[in-house]
Design a protein around this motif. Structure first.
Motif, mmCIF file in Angstrom:
data_model
loop_
_atom_site.group_PDB
_atom_site.id
_atom_site.type_symbol
_atom_site.label_atom_id
_atom_site.label_comp_id
_atom_site.label_asym_id
_atom_site.label_seq_id
_atom_site.Cartn_x
_atom_site.Cartn_y
_atom_site.Cartn_z
ATOM 1 N N VAL A 39 0.805 -1.224 0.000
ATOM 2 C CA VAL A 39 0.000 0.000 0.000
ATOM 3 C C VAL A 39 0.836 1.271 0.000
ATOM 4 O O VAL A 39 0.281 2.373 -0.038
ATOM 5 C CB VAL A 39 -0.952 0.019 1.221
ATOM 6 C CG1 VAL A 39 -1.920 -1.152 1.160
ATOM 7 C CG2 VAL A 39 -0.168 0.012 2.541
ATOM 8 N N SER A 40 2.159 1.153 0.055
ATOM 9 C CA SER A 40 3.003 2.345 0.054
ATOM 10 C C SER A 40 2.928 3.061 -1.285
ATOM 11 O O SER A 40 2.612 2.454 -2.321
ATOM 12 C CB SER A 40 4.456 1.977 0.368
ATOM 13 O OG SER A 40 4.581 1.479 1.684
ATOM 14 N N GLU A 41 3.246 4.347 -1.261
ATOM 15 C CA GLU A 41 3.107 5.167 -2.467
ATOM 16 C C GLU A 41 4.417 5.869 -2.807
ATOM 17 O O GLU A 41 5.364 5.879 -2.034
ATOM 18 C CB GLU A 41 1.990 6.206 -2.260
ATOM 19 C CG GLU A 41 0.625 5.593 -1.970
ATOM 20 C CD GLU A 41 -0.437 6.633 -1.684
ATOM 21 O OE1 GLU A 41 -0.057 7.776 -1.331
ATOM 22 O OE2 GLU A 41 -1.626 6.316 -1.804
ATOM 23 N N GLY A 42 4.430 6.465 -3.988
ATOM 24 C CA GLY A 42 5.582 7.246 -4.424
ATOM 25 C C GLY A 42 6.808 6.383 -4.609
ATOM 26 O O GLY A 42 6.740 5.292 -5.173
ATOM 27 N N ILE A 43 7.960 6.839 -4.110
ATOM 28 C CA ILE A 43 9.204 6.102 -4.286
ATOM 29 C C ILE A 43 9.202 4.787 -3.514
ATOM 30 O O ILE A 43 10.033 3.917 -3.775
ATOM 31 C CB ILE A 43 10.427 6.947 -3.876
ATOM 32 C CG1 ILE A 43 10.350 7.325 -2.389
ATOM 33 C CG2 ILE A 43 10.545 8.183 -4.738
ATOM 34 C CD1 ILE A 43 11.603 8.035 -1.889
ATOM 35 N N PHE A 44 8.254 4.621 -2.566
ATOM 36 C CA PHE A 44 8.177 3.391 -1.779
ATOM 37 C C PHE A 44 7.169 2.395 -2.352
ATOM 38 O O PHE A 44 6.887 1.375 -1.729
ATOM 39 C CB PHE A 44 7.806 3.718 -0.332
ATOM 40 C CG PHE A 44 8.758 4.666 0.336
ATOM 41 C CD1 PHE A 44 10.056 4.287 0.602
ATOM 42 C CD2 PHE A 44 8.355 5.951 0.664
ATOM 43 C CE1 PHE A 44 10.946 5.167 1.219
ATOM 44 C CE2 PHE A 44 9.236 6.838 1.273
ATOM 45 C CZ PHE A 44 10.530 6.443 1.545
ATOM 46 N N PHE A 45 6.633 2.679 -3.513
ATOM 47 C CA PHE A 45 5.625 1.811 -4.128
ATOM 48 C C PHE A 45 6.192 0.405 -4.344
ATOM 49 O O PHE A 45 7.237 0.231 -4.953
ATOM 50 C CB PHE A 45 5.206 2.406 -5.482
ATOM 51 C CG PHE A 45 4.162 1.597 -6.185
ATOM 52 C CD1 PHE A 45 2.825 1.746 -5.861
ATOM 53 C CD2 PHE A 45 4.516 0.685 -7.168
ATOM 54 C CE1 PHE A 45 1.858 1.004 -6.527
ATOM 55 C CE2 PHE A 45 3.555 -0.065 -7.819
ATOM 56 C CZ PHE A 45 2.229 0.100 -7.501
ATOM 57 N N SER A 46 5.519 -0.695 -3.826
ATOM 58 C CA SER A 46 4.332 -0.570 -2.995
ATOM 59 C C SER A 46 4.437 -1.410 -1.720
ATOM 60 O O SER A 46 3.717 -1.197 -0.774
ATOM 61 C CB SER A 46 3.094 -0.997 -3.805
ATOM 62 O OG SER A 46 3.101 -2.390 -4.054
ATOM 63 N N LEU A 47 5.357 -2.399 -1.692
ATOM 64 C CA LEU A 47 5.428 -3.335 -0.559
ATOM 65 C C LEU A 47 6.679 -3.082 0.291
ATOM 66 O O LEU A 47 7.372 -4.004 0.686
ATOM 67 C CB LEU A 47 5.406 -4.783 -1.059
ATOM 68 C CG LEU A 47 5.118 -5.878 -0.020
ATOM 69 C CD1 LEU A 47 3.710 -5.777 0.534
ATOM 70 C CD2 LEU A 47 5.356 -7.273 -0.625
ATOM 71 N N ASN A 48 6.984 -1.840 0.557
ATOM 72 C CA ASN A 48 8.152 -1.513 1.374
ATOM 73 C C ASN A 48 8.021 -2.107 2.774
ATOM 74 O O ASN A 48 7.000 -1.948 3.426
ATOM 75 C CB ASN A 48 8.294 0.007 1.463
ATOM 76 C CG ASN A 48 9.424 0.449 2.370
ATOM 77 O OD1 ASN A 48 10.448 -0.219 2.463
ATOM 78 N ND2 ASN A 48 9.237 1.573 3.034
ATOM 79 N N GLY A 49 9.080 -2.767 3.254
ATOM 80 C CA GLY A 49 9.023 -3.404 4.565
ATOM 81 C C GLY A 49 9.860 -2.760 5.641
ATOM 82 O O GLY A 49 9.924 -3.274 6.755
ATOM 83 N N SER A 50 10.493 -1.618 5.353
ATOM 84 C CA SER A 50 11.452 -1.031 6.294
ATOM 85 C C SER A 50 10.895 0.184 7.017
ATOM 86 O O SER A 50 10.494 1.177 6.391
ATOM 87 C CB SER A 50 12.722 -0.620 5.557
ATOM 88 O OG SER A 50 13.585 0.107 6.412
ATOM 89 N N PHE A 51 10.928 0.133 8.353
ATOM 90 C CA PHE A 51 10.523 1.280 9.171
ATOM 91 C C PHE A 51 11.551 2.407 9.131
ATOM 92 O O PHE A 51 11.249 3.538 9.490
ATOM 93 C CB PHE A 51 10.306 0.845 10.626
ATOM 94 C CG PHE A 51 9.075 0.020 10.824
ATOM 95 C CD1 PHE A 51 7.813 0.586 10.768
ATOM 96 C CD2 PHE A 51 9.170 -1.348 11.075
ATOM 97 C CE1 PHE A 51 6.672 -0.173 10.956
ATOM 98 C CE2 PHE A 51 8.031 -2.117 11.265
ATOM 99 C CZ PHE A 51 6.779 -1.532 11.206
ATOM 100 N N ALA A 52 12.779 2.106 8.698
ATOM 101 C CA ALA A 52 13.848 3.108 8.675
ATOM 102 C C ALA A 52 13.988 3.786 7.316
ATOM 103 O O ALA A 52 14.926 4.539 7.090
ATOM 104 C CB ALA A 52 15.174 2.455 9.057
ATOM 105 N N SER A 53 13.061 3.550 6.411
ATOM 106 C CA SER A 53 13.185 4.043 5.047
ATOM 107 C C SER A 53 12.697 5.474 4.853
ATOM 108 O O SER A 53 13.068 6.135 3.884
ATOM 109 C CB SER A 53 12.406 3.126 4.103
ATOM 110 O OG SER A 53 11.026 3.121 4.461
#
Length: 252
Positions: A24-38
């Motif tokens: 559900v992430s958007e933009g440069i993190f599209f879409s399955l980013n798993g990192s809280f530090a990103s």
């Protein structure tokens, strides 16, 4: 809908190598980013992780603060994500407790032995510093027989995409003189690095049988529609980027 994941037939424990699709992430993190530090939104990462853990039957997944070290950590309860320990390999013997690593070009390794599972972040620095051997040592201390350990290699920066300068070559070959075979010159200043070959050698040196090593494939830089890539993000001038999650758990 479950996010897509790659699995290895060699491993019998629930596991998955996830890419960037299905979240559900958007933009440069599209879409399955798993990192809280990103730098991504926390609510998006929580939902992404929930989707991934549901996909292989775990309730949650624990990850460490990765530092390209040779530190392996035994985990017997979920890690507090607000204060994660520093390390690059997590091992557990608790059924249902998933352990994972985050990568964006580095090599993710998922391991299992009877009663134990492990996730390893094996970048070029960490693998050179000994994280693979440290993980095998800790699994042995917890009762594993090295010849019984099975390993799956996940999506990462493959040889055709892993262009390096001579300073990296010098650092690796200074520590492992025989590692020169993994570098193929393409110009006076650059070579291609077969880091998978280096990792397989370290696995075998750690006592793991070659027949117990599988590779699910996937080139993070070469297929950025499917995977997050640090090099790809930097080439595009981005300072932030998402991370692929690879995780494994003992069956409950």
């Amino acid at each position: 809908m479950e996010p897509p994941r790659q699995t290895s037939e060699l491993l019998t424990s629930p596991h998955g190598f996830f890419g960037r699709r299905g979240g559900v992430s958007e933009g440069i993190f599209f879409s399955l980013n798993g990192s809280f530090a990103s730098g991504d939104r926390e609510d998006c990462i929580l939902e992404n992780r929930a989707r991934m853990t549901r996909a292989f039957g775990a309730a949650t997944v624990s990850t460490a603060k990765q530092t390209h070290s040779a530190t392996a950590i035994f985990v017997d309860q979920p890690i507090d994500r607000s204060a994660p320990p520093e390390g690059d390999a997590l091992i557990t013997d608790v059924p249902g407790l998933a352990v994972g690593v985050l990568t964006a070009d580095c090599v993710p390794l998922l391991m299992e032995a009877p009663g134990l599972v492990a996730a390893i972040h094996a970048g070029w620095r960490g693998s050179m510093r000994g994280v693979i051997g440290a993980a095998a040592d800790l699994m042995e201390q917890r009762g594993a027989t090295r010849s019984a350990i099975k390993v799956a290699i996940g999506p990462c920066l493959r040889r055709r995409s892993f262009e390096v300068r001579h300073d990296l070559i010098g650092e690796v070959t200074a520590a492992f003189p025989g590692a020169g075979e993994f570098f193929s010159p393409i110009s006076e200043e650059h070579s291609l690095y077969d880091h998978i070959g280096f990792v397989r050698t370290r696995l075998c040196e750690a006592g793991i049988l070659d027949s117990h090593i599988a590779d699910v494939g996937g080139d993070t830089l070469g297929d950025q529609d499917s995977y997050f890539s640090y090099r790809g993000a930097r080439s595009a001038g981005l300072l932030q980027f998402g991370h692929n999650l690879s995780a494994i758990a003992l069956a409950q």
